[in-house]
Design an enzyme around this catalytic site. Structure first.
Site, PDB file in Angstrom:
ATOM      1  CG  LEU A  78      84.076  54.003  15.605  1.00  0.00           C
ATOM      2  CD1 LEU A  78      84.534  55.056  16.607  1.00  0.00           C
ATOM      3  CD2 LEU A  78      82.988  53.133  16.214  1.00  0.00           C
TER       4      LEU A  78
ATOM      5  CG  ASP B 223      86.953  58.913   4.694  1.00  0.00           C
ATOM      6  OD1 ASP B 223      86.641  58.514   5.834  1.00  0.00           O
ATOM      7  OD2 ASP B 223      88.120  58.928   4.267  1.00  0.00           O
TER       8      ASP B 223
ATOM      9  CG  ASP C  86      90.054  69.510   5.416  1.00  0.00           C
ATOM     10  OD1 ASP C  86      89.575  69.156   6.502  1.00  0.00           O
ATOM     11  OD2 ASP C  86      91.100  70.189   5.329  1.00  0.00           O
TER      12      ASP C  86
ATOM     13  CG  ASN D  90      83.334  58.986  12.791  1.00  0.00           C
ATOM     14  OD1 ASN D  90      83.461  58.374  13.854  1.00  0.00           O
ATOM     15  ND2 ASN D  90      84.012  58.638  11.696  1.00  0.00           N
TER      16      ASN D  90
ATOM     17  CE1 TYR E   4      90.924  61.126  19.339  1.00  0.00           C
ATOM     18  CE2 TYR E   4      91.107  60.223  21.564  1.00  0.00           C
ATOM     19  CZ  TYR E   4      90.476  60.266  20.336  1.00  0.00           C
ATOM     20  OH  TYR E   4      89.409  59.447  20.092  1.00  0.00           O
TER      21      TYR E   4
ATOM     22  CE  LYS F 208      87.633  62.351  19.356  1.00  0.00           C
ATOM     23  NZ  LYS F 208      86.609  62.420  18.276  1.00  0.00           N
TER      24      LYS F 208
ATOM     25  CB  THR G  67      89.031  52.411  14.671  1.00  0.00           C
ATOM     26  OG1 THR G  67      89.657  53.309  15.598  1.00  0.00           O
ATOM     27  CG2 THR G  67      87.585  52.180  15.104  1.00  0.00           C
TER      28      THR G  67
END
Length: 303
Positions: free
Chosen positions: A19, A38, A73, A100, A171, A175, A205
């Site tokens: 993404l 990244d 990071d 993201n 997770y 979120k 992904t």
């Protein structure tokens, strides 16, 4: 490159693959100058490599856009500050932050280790907070100096954080925290002209290879609903000046489907001017539950 983001400066975290990569390419396609962040880790958050970010930067430049790579990071507070400063030093300003970055370590709760919990919460939740904290400080400073920017933040939540997801407790918690952080940041940063929204994307992904592999398979022909690039036009629009009246929202997107999430809202209520007796709570609560909408099924369990 010209488009709805012409002249704007954006940071996209976790932009080397999936993404994030599609977001960076789309923002550049729409005219933004992009800092491609990244760390270059595996899907489980292990290792590091500058390759993924550099490849995206090369692709943007080959198409005529402007971009630089960053290997920070984002859950490291000082590194996140340096990321924001790099954008400003390189391109003269910062207008857009797309949070993201993340990874998954799926486990049922009874099998989740403390280390797995800490790692996922750190990357997703702190990895949103740290860049947002430093970007917000810059935007507040600019506003107080009489140079307000039409700044935009796009966070990344998930249906797992909104409805829960079996086998993804850590997770889902991270979120859900991002959705809550989005609401708070939208209110706190509004005086400086900053909007803060979140997306809840569903796409093919590395992170979806496990739980939803069957439903994420590419079709033999026709519209590929699971392609991550389908999500990025929404991100680009939320990052635009035009989206200045939209803030504090969580928007779900999958393929060509866009849905504005309602979130937690006050439902049926009973009130009395005295303390409840424990034995009286059950009948009243059962009546309220009967009047309320039932919970949605866990994310990924929809028919």
């Amino acid at each position: 490159m010209t488009g709805i983001l012409e002249g704007r400066v954006a940071i996209v975290t976790g932009a080397g693959r999936g993404l994030g990569r599609e977001h960076a390419l789309e923002l550049a396609r729409q005219g933004a100058k992009v800092v491609v962040n990244d760390l270059g880790t595996s899907g489980a958050g292990e290792g590091a490599s500058s390759g993924p970010a550099e490849e995206v930067v090369a692709a943007i430049r080959a198409a005529g856009g402007e971009a630089v790579a960053n290997g920070a990071d984002v859950a490291d507070f000082a590194a996140a500050e340096a990321l924001v400063k790099q954008a400003i030093a390189t391109f003269g300003a910062l207008d857009v932050l797309v949070n993201n970055a993340g990874f998954v370590r799926d486990r049922m709760l009874v099998n989740t280790s403390e280390q797995e919990w800490d790692a996922v919460i750190r990357v997703h939740l702190k990895g949103h907070f740290a860049p947002l904290r430093h970007a917000a400080a810059y935007w507040r400073q600019e506003a107080k100096a009489g140079r307000p920017r039409a700044a935009r933040v796009v966070n990344t939540s998930s249906g797992a954080g909104l409805q829960g997801s079996v086998g993804q407790g850590t997770y889902s918690a991270a979120k859900a925290g991002i959705a809550g952080l989005t609401l708070v940041a939208a209110a706190e940063l509004a005086p400086y002209g900053v909007t803060v929204n979140a997306i809840a994307p569903s796409a093919r992904t590395r992170m979806t290879e496990g739980p939803f592999a069957a439903t994420m398979a590419a079709p033999d022909s026709g519209f590929d609903r699971a392609h991550p690039g389908n999500v990025s036009p929404l991100v680009a629009w939320l990052a635009s000046v035009e989206a200045g009246d939209v803030t504090g929202r969580v928007v779900e997107i999958e393929g060509g489907r866009i849905c504005v999430e309602d979130g937690w809202r006050h439902g049926p209520v009973v009130e009395r001017d005295e303390r409840w007796a424990a034995a009286d709570v059950g009948p009243v609560l059962r009546t309220l539950l009967a009047e309320a909408a039932p919970p949605e099924p866990p994310y990924g369990a929809r028919s």
